[in-house]
Design an enzyme around this catalytic site. Structure first.
Site, PDB file in Angstrom:
ATOM      1  N   ASP A   1       0.837  -1.207   0.000  1.00 53.58           N
ATOM      2  CA  ASP A   1       0.000   0.000   0.000  1.00 53.58           C
ATOM      3  C   ASP A   1       0.867   1.251   0.000  1.00 53.58           C
ATOM      4  O   ASP A   1       1.987   1.264   0.492  1.00 53.58           O
ATOM      5  CB  ASP A   1      -0.917   0.001   1.234  1.00 53.58           C
ATOM      6  N   GLU A   2       0.322   2.308  -0.557  1.00 54.18           N
ATOM      7  CA  GLU A   2       0.859   3.661  -0.405  1.00 54.18           C
ATOM      8  C   GLU A   2       2.339   3.791  -0.748  1.00 54.18           C
ATOM      9  O   GLU A   2       3.085   4.471  -0.045  1.00 54.18           O
ATOM     10  CB  GLU A   2       0.630   4.153   1.040  1.00 54.18           C
ATOM     11  N   ALA A   3       2.756   3.142  -1.846  1.00 60.28           N
ATOM     12  CA  ALA A   3       4.152   3.272  -2.275  1.00 60.28           C
ATOM     13  C   ALA A   3       4.265   4.555  -3.095  1.00 60.28           C
ATOM     14  O   ALA A   3       4.487   4.535  -4.306  1.00 60.28           O
ATOM     15  CB  ALA A   3       4.571   2.042  -3.073  1.00 60.28           C
TER      16      ALA A   3
END
Lengths: 533, 533
Positions: free
Chosen positions: A332-334
């Site tokens: 997530d959220e890279a």
């Protein structure tokens, strides 16, 4: 041989068989064989006439078993069985019930709980516990018949032990609470920018150098391998699996404290700066523990083979410690990683996990990576009304032939602040989140274009940026976890008059005394008509 | 509030609850709550009086569930439940039956098979298939009630595909045949001196260079990864797991054809010379395929790290391909290896497999290695009357806290020649082996000093030095496999009048027509009174 001769010959055989303990029997004057190999535990011959197979014999029940029986009987007799489900069935084949299902029959004389399996029995006991209530004369169980089975195979609750570490006893308490509502999976978010919380012999520096602190300068901590085993075993005793998550390629600042050569420099975007200011003002710095709440600034080095050696080491050791089928690798959220690099990382990491014989799980962003291992389960954390293409990313997992876990953030993120309640939790996911909003959605209606079978289940995550104690956990988790339980276990919204907010709030209210007696410090939300005795 | 006031108040609540779909009910004039969260699939309120909990209420049935229910009720009510199994029970908690169990009730009107789980239902169907029989007027199922459950959790049959390779369809045929007798494990002996039969991407030279030949100069063969997956899936559809074996550190001559640097020179002992002469005269030579029948001359290099890289590679890839819990690493007949070196190899290899999250299995010789991974299951292949300390080696696994699979060679090695029969099979294990000898032993009485719980199960191995075709397999396997089925599934010898040789031979004889109709080319042993219709 005429019938009389045949009968005489049969009698002689019968005598021999009785001596041999072969359990033949005389039925309607004829001898029948009860020859079964291997010998059954118990055989009680009847005295009435045998059942007669004809071309009109019909079989019904379980499809696989009906087919197997028909094949066997046709091979032996040449007769073709009919298939029937109109009630005029002669041969009935059925299994004791769906996995995890149970039945309760209670009347004035007795109460019986029958589980299809040990988990089903456990759930039947939980239901019975909820039915116990006082009346004017004492304690009763209402007369009732309940047939119950889960809608989804996977019913999870997640605890973030990275932003704040929570000790083994707190985790056990959450297991007890979740199992009582028929959850069967505990997802542990074991690593994040703020700390690495699981000791691994292959990479001991992770806990030596990157576990001491937590959000807000609070003390950190980590689980030893014995601690982890204790959690896994305790969960199993409550019919729950543990799904461990090592979050990558972002949320990895802590890894850099132990293995600086594996991580990129923090990417300080405007968003990171804004988040940091919003919460506490801290910006991440290379080589220093991070105790703020910004996200997406860290990344493993995507093009360095050492990264994949690390991935193989940590997931390899975790696989051997984890009896359940799932290993979660985050994804997530890279925010500081290009799409191309993210896809490469997801492809290689999911393949490493699949090669370990485990099923990878990833947050929904990874679903846009076309080369992700086919077996990878996606965890959707977008909104009930999807935004930013989150549903399209989730559909990527389904196109691969895998399933989704539904965790819509605006409904069942348990760390969202309550509308009226303690000063705990965050609000970014359209919060504050009322109990009614936590309840009023259906897992089948979030991501369009998928089927019921494409959904593995439901999970309610508790992120812990602001959640420091077991009491904090109880307050944020109860009563909203009950809404997630119902989304995961109960029939779909609209299929039962029980599956309405009005019914739910009454039923939850009735659980107040049980929760209190079990020591659960629930938030006494004014949305719920709490019963007090 | 007096009772009348209370009743009036209750009526008001009731109206509200009915509107809310909360399924309350009036029982004996009082309103009761049926508040359960998550909502059950089906709730049918009774109309009679509720069940009343008092200090005399007794709970019985499943121990874990009784304990859990008692805790919950005490937490909620303060009442302490009694525990009762004298029939005067008020609260009964039970699961639908032991794993793999089933019940059949047949009378003139109908036949019902209920399985506790899908496997139990499958086994009930197999039993019902055996009960179908002709009478003067057609086909019948005798009136009967059968309750059945397995004695042991593991019931295996082994096929050696190294000495002679057997194609996927033959393996599927064996799966069908074994599943019909309630076996639930297929052990594939995938590698031996004569060939390596499974393609692994990590070590492709094994099948490229070491799979082409078999015993006696016959052609070899190997399974692709797709073949193996097909076998695993077919077995699963018959409720069987696959237990793959890569035999080490001896039985490894074929590995040397692919990776010469991993193996020692063959050790040509007097025994090897004698075996070679006895069977065909061939002695093993470095770098050349071996097609003889001698054993124990080959060894991996015990003190070379490259060996353990190889072990990690091949078992790592095999683990990811194998959904079942077991990986077998052989460990038998390492005749050219010192005890110390053997112990070192067993220790490291069992640890590698355990670290993969799998349970290692080894032949009983490995039980004398004190550092073997604790979880390693031992497979005893000594005699029913142990010789040469085989039982002491087997007890080593039990001392570690693990279990044994019983495969006494003089009883259930299916490759032993029959006393009167085809010129197939070997005789070294006190052969020829009659059907009666195959039957007349009990798994609990072979290794002294262990308990019933120390036995995981029973397995019947078929070695294939002389077994070349599917027809050869049928001849050697049937009817003796039925004896192994009964040893693994049925109650212990002496606990039932069915568990005698006389009963068994009659029951097996009655299966002749079914086996024939299923295409099983069994050996028509003159020990069995075969029924012909």
């Amino acid at each position: 041989m005429n019938p009389r001769q045949r009968r005489a010959a049969t009698a002689a055989v019968l005598a021999a068989l009785v001596l041999a303990g072969c359990a033949p029997a005389v039925q309607n004057g004829a001898t029948v064989s009860l020859a079964v190999v291997p010998a059954p535990a118990s055989v009680a011959p009847g005295t009435g006439a045998p059942f007669r197979l004809t071309g009109d014999t019909a079989v019904a029940g379980d499809a696989d078993a009906s087919a197997a029986l028909s094949l066997l009987i046709t091979a032996r007799t040449g007769l073709e069985l009919k298939t029937s489900d109109d009630g005029s069935t002669d041969l009935r084949v059925e299994s004791g019930g769906a996995p995890e299902s149970y039945r309760i029959v209670a009347d004035e004389a007795s109460v019986t709980v029958v589980g299809a399996d040990p988990a089903g029995l456990f759930y039947g006991v939980q239901t019975l516990g909820q039915l116990v209530q006082p009346d004017d004369d004492g304690w009763i169980v209402p007369a009732v018949e309940i047939e119950d089975a889960p809608r989804f195979a996977y019913r999870g609750v997640m605890l973030d032990v990275a932003r704040h570490f929570h000790p083994v006893d707190t985790v056990k308490g959450l297991i007890d609470r979740a199992a009582g509502l028929k959850f069967n999976a505990l997802h542990l978010h074991l690593t994040d920018d703020q700390g690495w919380r699981i000791h691994l012999d292959e990479r001991p520096r992770l806990t030596e150098l990157a576990s001491a602190t937590a959000v807000g300068g609070d003390p950190g901590g980590f689980y030893t391998k014995d601690d982890y085993r204790e959690i896994v075993e305790y969960a199993a005793s409550r019919h729950m699996i543990v799904v461990p998550e090592l979050d990558m390629p972002s949320h990895t600042h802590a890894i850099g404290l132990a293995y600086p050569e594996l991580v990129e420099e923090p990417v300080i975007s405007a968003q990171v700066r804004e988040d940091a200011e919003l919460f506490d003002g801290d910006l991440p710095e290379t080589g220093k523990p991070y105790d703020g709440m910004a996200v997406g600034f860290s990344s493993l080095r995507i093009h360095d083979e050492a990264t994949y050696d690390f991935v193989a080491d940590v997931f390899g050791e975790l696989a051997a410690m984890t009896p359940g089928p799932y290993l979660h690798f985050g994804g997530d959220e890279a925010l500081g990683t290009t799409d191309e690099d993210f896809a490469l990382f997801v492809s290689r990491t999911s393949a490493i996990i699949a090669d370990l014989g485990k099923t990878p799980v990833a947050w929904h962003e990874a679903g846009e990576a076309s080369e992700i291992a086919d077996s990878t389960v996606g965890q959707y954390w977008g909104y009930v009304q999807p935004t930013d293409g989150a549903d399209e990313k989730a559909r990527g997992f389904v196109r691969n032939g895998a399933q989704l876990i539904m965790s819509p953030a605006d409904a069942i993120y348990l760390d969202m602040n309550y509308p009226t309640g303690p000063d705990l939790g965050l609000t970014w996911a359209n919060g504050p989140t009322s109990v009614e909003r936590a309840y009023d959605w259906d897992p089948g209606s979030v991501v369009s274009g998928i089927e019921e079978d494409d959904i593995l289940g439901v999970e309610a995550p508790l992120w812990t940026e602001t959640i420091r104690t077991a009491a904090d956990i109880d307050t944020m988790v109860f009563p909203r976890i009950a809404a997630a339980a119902e989304a995961g276990w109960s029939p779909a919204t609209g299929t039962s008059d029980l599956r309405t907010w009005e019914s739910f709030r009454e039923r939850v209210g009735a659980l107040g005394p049980l929760w209190t007696s079990l020591g659960i410090g629930f938030h006494p939300s004014d949305e719920i008509p709490w019963v007090t005795e």
